[in-house]
Write a protein that holds these residues in place. Structure first.
Motif, short mmCIF file in Angstrom:
data_model
loop_
_atom_site.label_atom_id
_atom_site.label_comp_id
_atom_site.label_asym_id
_atom_site.label_seq_id
_atom_site.Cartn_x
_atom_site.Cartn_y
_atom_site.Cartn_z
N GLU A 74 0.84 -1.20 0.00
CA GLU A 74 0.00 0.00 0.00
C GLU A 74 0.87 1.25 0.00
O GLU A 74 0.61 2.21 -0.73
CB GLU A 74 -0.93 0.02 1.22
N LYS A 75 1.91 1.25 0.83
CA LYS A 75 2.83 2.39 0.91
C LYS A 75 3.51 2.60 -0.43
O LYS A 75 3.60 3.73 -0.94
CB LYS A 75 3.88 2.16 2.00
N ASP A 76 3.99 1.51 -1.04
CA ASP A 76 4.66 1.62 -2.34
C ASP A 76 3.71 2.16 -3.40
O ASP A 76 4.10 2.99 -4.23
CB ASP A 76 5.20 0.25 -2.77
N ASN A 77 2.45 1.70 -3.37
CA ASN A 77 1.46 2.22 -4.32
C ASN A 77 1.19 3.71 -4.11
O ASN A 77 1.08 4.47 -5.07
CB ASN A 77 0.14 1.43 -4.22
N MET A 78 1.10 4.10 -2.84
CA MET A 78 0.88 5.53 -2.54
C MET A 78 2.06 6.37 -3.01
O MET A 78 1.89 7.45 -3.59
CB MET A 78 0.64 5.73 -1.04
N ILE A 79 3.26 5.89 -2.79
CA ILE A 79 4.46 6.62 -3.24
C ILE A 79 4.46 6.72 -4.76
O ILE A 79 4.75 7.80 -5.32
CB ILE A 79 5.74 5.94 -2.72
N ALA A 80 4.12 5.63 -5.42
CA ALA A 80 4.08 5.64 -6.89
C ALA A 80 3.03 6.63 -7.38
O ALA A 80 3.28 7.39 -8.34
CB ALA A 80 3.80 4.25 -7.42
N GLN A 81 1.88 6.66 -6.74
CA GLN A 81 0.82 7.61 -7.13
C GLN A 81 1.28 9.05 -6.91
O GLN A 81 1.05 9.93 -7.76
CB GLN A 81 -0.46 7.34 -6.34
#
Length: 92
Positions: A74-81
């Motif tokens: 989830e954190k990685d997805n948020m950073i990517a977004q």
């Protein structure tokens, strides 16, 4: 009673005494084996309890790892977004 009969009686008494001694030895061995068996059963039960405890702990750790892995994703997805948004804003 004749001498032959007396000797026969002595032989029978001797055989009975030997059989009784052997019976006592076997009884002692049986009791010893029973104690050893009880000890082994107790040890096996303790090992089974420890194994169950370790299995529960392992299951808990697996659950924790899965939760943390999900949070990292989830954190990685948020950073990517956020990176994508920043790139889009920078390109405008």
């Amino acid at each position: 009673m004749t001498e032959k009969q007396k000797n026969k009686m002595k032989d029978i008494e001797k055989e009975l005494k030997e059989a009784l001694e052997q019976n006592e030895r076997l009884l002692a061995s049986t009791e010893e084996l029973s104690v050893k068996t009880d000890n082994l059963v107790n040890a096996a039960n303790q090992l089974a309890n420890q194994l169950n405890s370790q299995m529960q702990l392992t299951s808990h750790y697996e659950t924790t790892i899965n939760i943390l892995t999900g949070r990292i994703k989830e954190k990685d997805n948020m950073i990517a977004q956020l990176n994508n948004r920043n790139m889009q804003k920078g390109g405008e």
